[in-house]
Design an enzyme around this catalytic site. Sequence first.
Site, mmCIF file in Angstrom:
data_model
loop_
_atom_site.group_PDB
_atom_site.id
_atom_site.type_symbol
_atom_site.label_atom_id
_atom_site.label_comp_id
_atom_site.label_asym_id
_atom_site.label_seq_id
_atom_site.Cartn_x
_atom_site.Cartn_y
_atom_site.Cartn_z
ATOM 1 N N LYS A 82 -0.630 -0.868 -4.602
ATOM 2 C CA LYS A 82 -1.756 -0.541 -4.170
ATOM 3 C C LYS A 82 -1.587 1.176 -3.932
ATOM 4 O O LYS A 82 -0.829 1.379 -3.067
ATOM 5 C CB LYS A 82 -2.326 -0.879 -2.887
ATOM 6 C CG LYS A 82 -3.727 -0.396 -2.728
ATOM 7 C CD LYS A 82 -4.461 -0.951 -1.455
ATOM 8 C CE LYS A 82 -5.735 -0.077 -0.937
ATOM 9 N NZ LYS A 82 -6.088 0.194 0.505
ATOM 10 N N ILE A 83 -2.028 1.996 -5.053
ATOM 11 C CA ILE A 83 -2.051 3.300 -4.744
ATOM 12 C C ILE A 83 -3.466 3.885 -4.827
ATOM 13 O O ILE A 83 -4.341 3.210 -5.276
ATOM 14 C CB ILE A 83 -1.356 3.957 -5.827
ATOM 15 C CG1 ILE A 83 -1.367 3.596 -7.318
ATOM 16 C CG2 ILE A 83 0.244 3.413 -5.438
ATOM 17 C CD1 ILE A 83 -0.774 4.397 -8.264
ATOM 18 N N LYS A 84 -3.436 5.485 -4.783
ATOM 19 C CA LYS A 84 -4.604 5.906 -4.676
ATOM 20 C C LYS A 84 -4.775 6.554 -6.195
ATOM 21 O O LYS A 84 -3.875 6.761 -6.722
ATOM 22 C CB LYS A 84 -4.889 6.995 -3.921
ATOM 23 C CG LYS A 84 -4.773 6.670 -2.248
ATOM 24 C CD LYS A 84 -5.231 7.936 -1.191
ATOM 25 C CE LYS A 84 -5.276 7.437 0.042
ATOM 26 N NZ LYS A 84 -5.350 8.459 0.815
ATOM 27 N N ARG A 102 2.240 10.395 2.500
ATOM 28 C CA ARG A 102 1.727 11.553 3.493
ATOM 29 C C ARG A 102 2.843 11.770 4.345
ATOM 30 O O ARG A 102 3.840 10.967 4.458
ATOM 31 C CB ARG A 102 0.658 10.990 4.084
ATOM 32 C CG ARG A 102 0.933 9.874 5.234
ATOM 33 C CD ARG A 102 -0.267 9.282 5.878
ATOM 34 N NE ARG A 102 -1.299 8.723 4.729
ATOM 35 C CZ ARG A 102 -2.506 8.379 4.699
ATOM 36 N NH1 ARG A 102 -3.082 8.233 6.193
ATOM 37 N NH2 ARG A 102 -3.069 7.962 4.002
ATOM 38 N N GLY A 119 -12.860 -1.088 0.241
ATOM 39 C CA GLY A 119 -13.549 -1.261 1.385
ATOM 40 C C GLY A 119 -14.720 -0.822 1.790
ATOM 41 O O GLY A 119 -15.763 -1.203 1.732
ATOM 42 N N TRP A 126 0.976 -1.278 0.022
ATOM 43 C CA TRP A 126 0.086 -0.011 0.051
ATOM 44 C C TRP A 126 0.758 1.311 -0.098
ATOM 45 O O TRP A 126 1.662 1.458 1.129
ATOM 46 C CB TRP A 126 -0.838 0.095 1.464
ATOM 47 C CG TRP A 126 -1.926 -0.578 1.410
ATOM 48 C CD1 TRP A 126 -3.269 0.013 1.871
ATOM 49 C CD2 TRP A 126 -2.397 -2.063 1.536
ATOM 50 N NE1 TRP A 126 -4.329 -0.970 1.798
ATOM 51 C CE2 TRP A 126 -3.854 -2.243 1.742
ATOM 52 C CE3 TRP A 126 -1.576 -3.109 1.053
ATOM 53 C CZ2 TRP A 126 -4.342 -3.417 1.789
ATOM 54 C CZ3 TRP A 126 -2.241 -4.483 1.105
ATOM 55 C CH2 TRP A 126 -3.480 -4.517 1.414
ATOM 56 N N TYR A 172 1.316 4.715 0.219
ATOM 57 C CA TYR A 172 0.258 6.061 0.351
ATOM 58 C C TYR A 172 0.967 7.277 0.811
ATOM 59 O O TYR A 172 1.436 7.450 2.187
ATOM 60 C CB TYR A 172 -0.733 5.720 1.573
ATOM 61 C CG TYR A 172 -1.832 4.658 1.099
ATOM 62 C CD1 TYR A 172 -1.803 4.268 -0.051
ATOM 63 C CD2 TYR A 172 -2.937 4.611 1.975
ATOM 64 C CE1 TYR A 172 -2.913 3.481 -0.714
ATOM 65 C CE2 TYR A 172 -3.987 3.959 1.373
ATOM 66 C CZ TYR A 172 -4.282 3.517 0.285
ATOM 67 O OH TYR A 172 -5.014 2.545 -0.047
#
Lengths: 309, 309, 309, 309, 309
Positions: free
Chosen positions: A207-209, A176, A283, A172, A174
């Site tokens: 997994k990215i946004k 930030r 999710g 993942w 993410y």
Amino acid sequence: MKASNTVKKILANYEGETPGVKAKLCQMLMSGRLKGTGKMIILPVDQGFEHGPARTYAPNPAAYDPHYHYQLAIDAGLNAFAAPLGLLEAGADTFAGQIPTILKLNSANSLMSDTAGKNQAITGSVEDALRLGCSAIGFTIYPGSDMALDMFEEITEMRREAAALGIATVIWSYPRGEAISKDGETAVDIAAYAAQIAALLGAHIIKIKLSTDHLELKEAKKVFQEQKIDVSTQAARVAECMRSSFAGRRLVVFSGGAKKGEDSIYDDARAIRDGGGNGSIIGRNSFQRERGEALAMFDKLVDIYKGRD
Amino acid sequence: MKASNTVKKILANYEGETPGVKAKLCQMLMSGRLKGTGKMIILPVDQGFEHGPARTYAPNPAAYDPHYHYQLAIDAGLNAFAAPLGLLEAGADTFAGQIPTILKLNSANSLMSDTAGKNQAITGSVEDALRLGCSAIGFTIYPGSDMALDMFEEITEMRREAAALGIATVIWSYPRGEAISKDGETAVDIAAYAAQIAALLGAHIIKIKLSTDHLELKEAKKVFQEQKIDVSTQAARVAECMRSSFAGRRLVVFSGGAKKGEDSIYDDARAIRDGGGNGSIIGRNSFQRERGEALAMFDKLVDIYKGRD
Amino acid sequence: MKASNTVKKILANYEGETPGVKAKLCQMLMSGRLKGTGKMIILPVDQGFEHGPARTYAPNPAAYDPHYHYQLAIDAGLNAFAAPLGLLEAGADTFAGQIPTILKLNSANSLMSDTAGKNQAITGSVEDALRLGCSAIGFTIYPGSDMALDMFEEITEMRREAAALGIATVIWSYPRGEAISKDGETAVDIAAYAAQIAALLGAHIIKIKLSTDHLELKEAKKVFQEQKIDVSTQAARVAECMRSSFAGRRLVVFSGGAKKGEDSIYDDARAIRDGGGNGSIIGRNSFQRERGEALAMFDKLVDIYKGRD
Amino acid sequence: MKASNTVKKILANYEGETPGVKAKLCQMLMSGRLKGTGKMIILPVDQGFEHGPARTYAPNPAAYDPHYHYQLAIDAGLNAFAAPLGLLEAGADTFAGQIPTILKLNSANSLMSDTAGKNQAITGSVEDALRLGCSAIGFTIYPGSDMALDMFEEITEMRREAAALGIATVIWSYPRGEAISKDGETAVDIAAYAAQIAALLGAHIIKIKLSTDHLELKEAKKVFQEQKIDVSTQAARVAECMRSSFAGRRLVVFSGGAKKGEDSIYDDARAIRDGGGNGSIIGRNSFQRERGEALAMFDKLVDIYKGRD
Amino acid sequence: MKASNTVKKILANYEGETPGVKAKLCQMLMSGRLKGTGKMIILPVDQGFEHGPARTYAPNPAAYDPHYHYQLAIDAGLNAFAAPLGLLEAGADTFAGQIPTILKLNSANSLMSDTAGKNQAITGSVEDALRLGCSAIGFTIYPGSDMALDMFEEITEMRREAAALGIATVIWSYPRGEAISKDGETAVDIAAYAAQIAALLGAHIIKIKLSTDHLELKEAKKVFQEQKIDVSTQAARVAECMRSSFAGRRLVVFSGGAKKGEDSIYDDARAIRDGGGNGSIIGRNSFQRERGEALAMFDKLVDIYKGRD
């Protein structure tokens, strides 16, 4: 389970990887209603750790029960179900072998002050993943955080251990933290960078946004503009993220974020598909809906990824 | 020792767990006067570390002697006795096999400045628990502390080691620290969150505090109100904590805090029972009373948990 | 070596401990002129590390030589000799087997700035203690220091390793640091708390300082006054420390501090004896005196502990 | 593969080194179009981690694909190809055995705030290098950073492990951080110091930057001036760096930095050659050019190092 | 090699030490032109790490080559040659067995900001020392630094490992850091304290600096004055340092510092000899001189230590 040609081609990209890892990737790609297409939908349930139980489950109280999620993922014909240790264990016997599982090995929570920094706790091990029969481990990194180097080192070690034992790794990625603005967290240059880092760390599935057309880093912005990289559509941005994942040699799934309207979810999926992405990880947008609605939504997503919508 | 049906049903919730751990949970659930009911009363004596000896034992000087506590727990017919290494060892021979014991593996103390942060020291090991014939290890986490991630990682490793060796894990989930206000430490949203974290970390038995109707986190408060989650009574709040413990799939016991009136203790126990909780963990409220009074109090609590009061 | 009944009774308090550890405790209790009485006098020589060589040895220059201390402890008929690695090694052959030795495993020094915190360095190992034929390891903790949790964790691990290998553990429990005032370092509530912590950490022999009637902690002060705990005499304060050492189930020796008049030393010993303490650990007050004087002083102390003075 | 006399002489400088390491150095020195000359050209591709994918690959989009780089290095007849784990794995099967590879074991990134310090994450292991059939590990140190001691310790351990397993070590010695000004990063005294540190750490191949005639450290400046060390030309500065690499007993390659004009690159190579350096490590200046141009550039560089230009 | 009686007497002071360590001490004491006298001259070459290559070697450019130093130490008939890993390796084959070597296991550098603290990096291991056939490991501690406790712990572990494997330990005890003034670094009370700490840590050979008559610590000053400890001459100060090294039971060598006049060096050596010290460790004062001059200087020093001058 005979692998489709599409899946065989994908597996061939994982050069030098152990047969065990390839078998696990194959298992996930050949599970559920998208089997053989090279596309994936994954159900992740780690929000109880990150946001607390009421925010996560109360909108659909049946979801307080771990069994609910296993059953939802199985009935919807998804490729895999991802959760932290305790939750996965709570259904480990009942649903053993019915769906590939991903053990999330680190976890965030909302009870941290600003001085605590952006980081997650390691809350499971590769050994646990083996014991629970998981197909993969999952791990979150925060590129942009002052703790990022530590997180990179943690997953580097766990990935090595997992791969040697025949377990795949999902990262993942993410962005930030101290080095990134709020807008930057979803900027397309940052999303592509996050994918690249995960790929370089050896992720089997990234997994990215989904991203916006914002460009965060001055030096990157200059290049995007000079080289005329198209970021005007979500599909174009997905394509840049796929290029940044070794020109598409790695599986990349995209996450949907907070609960939102269905049309928006379907548009996202079409963009992922059209940009060459490998699928969705959904999710809250599924389990916070009533079960019937959620299953209908997954039906539609499967259609989209099969190119029928 | 034949397990009751109630106990068998509880054990079935620990899916994928080692037979050794299940045997230890069974042992605790089938001990004492509440055996077979699925309810538990545990005597914890770690306050000498946390508050010093005089504050802990002087109100009932017989309690300076570790043997006093073993004998009290045995005579009262409790399910288990929990204490740190030194104290448990001080009666380890004399009382071997007479009551299940829980080795508390980390310990707080009152001699820490504010700059030291909210944390505990690891003062024992799984190996010690094995050597002393313990049924479980106990470990405190402080969700909300800047040290929380470290504490989560510590218990994750110890739990794994303990479970592999057939020892159960009890997590004391006590919110406190930089991210939480004083009122928040006992807020119901925080208590339920603390239970969820312990469950996700793989606790077999969760120990939390009884809560107030305060709601600490803005985002959680919104959900509690939108979803009309009842927090008006202690029983309702216990119920929300049980839901947050995998819809009741995990054993949860509630602690009583500082010494207080007996009626208040009995009201607490009824609320725990009525909210679906599994029992009480009562330290100072028992051993700081004269022995006769304490035994009478435990009698009454047993009656309450058996539904006779 | 047949153990006296008094010693047998003391050893019985070390429940669940390995025969090896009990043998080492027996060895120390059955050595020297106090053998069999359950009382102990120990010579510690670690002040060269803590205060530097001139301050430590120059008042009696013969003491620069490690052999001097071995010989003094042997000739005085003491129970044990404690020192850091280098010093113990410097006489390890010459005096092998002539007196039980305690390897001090951590060491303080006076060359630390305020920002360095209150802590000691680990300067030896259990393996060294085994190799040098020691009866025990010694370790200092600083309850009240921001480093205290680390120190507790260090001795927890070393104690476990030592006990498994048949070596006893002596904990020097010396309160100091950010959470404690200068007066508090010798306050009776703090001294008793220090003894309790050492006992809970599993110390076989506890070393604390004699205390004053000062009460440092507000909450503790309240209890001392409510429960009318007598702190008016040194013997009464020793008694509270013994109660706090598992109601006297642990051996506790008291230290004398900086060099002072002989009468004061004898008064201390009588108070230790009358309060139920197990003996004295006397460093600078012995080796900074001329050898003849020191031997005479030890003679007198033996008499006091034997109840003849 | 018969080693040339030049190569044999170089290998003899690695006294006491394992035959495995010497074999790997030999392999790199006897590969490609410079084989046997003692000169080297290496292609490093770790900029995707350090600068992000767009800045790195977009100027020549074919370079998004890891295969592109393997092929470029092979077709150009280089001595070795260096990259982080994920990238090396992505072509590990396809190109196995076709070119010596160097696994870069730590990685920087541009998503770090100033408070995070100057450091890199360890993103691979010696075990990975073995598994992937690499000839060497690569590791960056930042002399001048407050994290430098940690980095030195990391490579010390990894080098030892690698050498024992027959794998060579390349150290990227890049001064930066709290103790060095921007100009100082490329000052000649600092470059020579960086080479010396890498040599003392046991590097088999040292990678430093070409330097300017700036002198950063006051004490060093005095000596450079007193001893009349020539720093007026790039070749003279290279010579000082070679002296600082054990009087030339270690292989040293020089890096070119950001993309720049071809003439400048050729001038650099001539200076390296004339100053006694062992070659170039050229990343962005090659793969950010169109493939044909890049191959032509490498042709020319080979000529220069062979002394034909 | 038959040990002289003087050497046998020195070795007897290392009580309880492994025969391997004694053999290595014997080897150094029986090497070179001072063999059998109990005196030692050691050549240390670690200044390239600490001060950079130009400051270290440029005054005598032949010294850039590691072979130069090996040859100088051999030709001068010294007892041992000490250097960091890379430098020692660079002559490990050529000079194998010709002179005892000491592998310096930690290294300082001048590229550290004030915020980095006073510390060194561990740049070698006991395993390396074994592999290279070294007689001893060398390690620097900085008593007075906020990092001192860490350094003490590092050498404690390494010493234990080395001794078990038959390798001796030399501790460079160099006071500096937050707790000590500039004058204090060479104060006689501090020098003696530094020697005492090294001895207590188990050093077989202690390396300290010659000191001034300054007294740094208030408490120590009082004692020096009360006890009338003579610090008026260098020989007297050396004597106090020898007393502080277990009354001379440990070998102590003294360092000379920055390059200075020859007469001053000879005066130092006479003071060391007259104060009972064991010898000199001379780096820059030898290799920064032209080779002929350096050899002549060593000749003279040998004469002094033999009592002929």
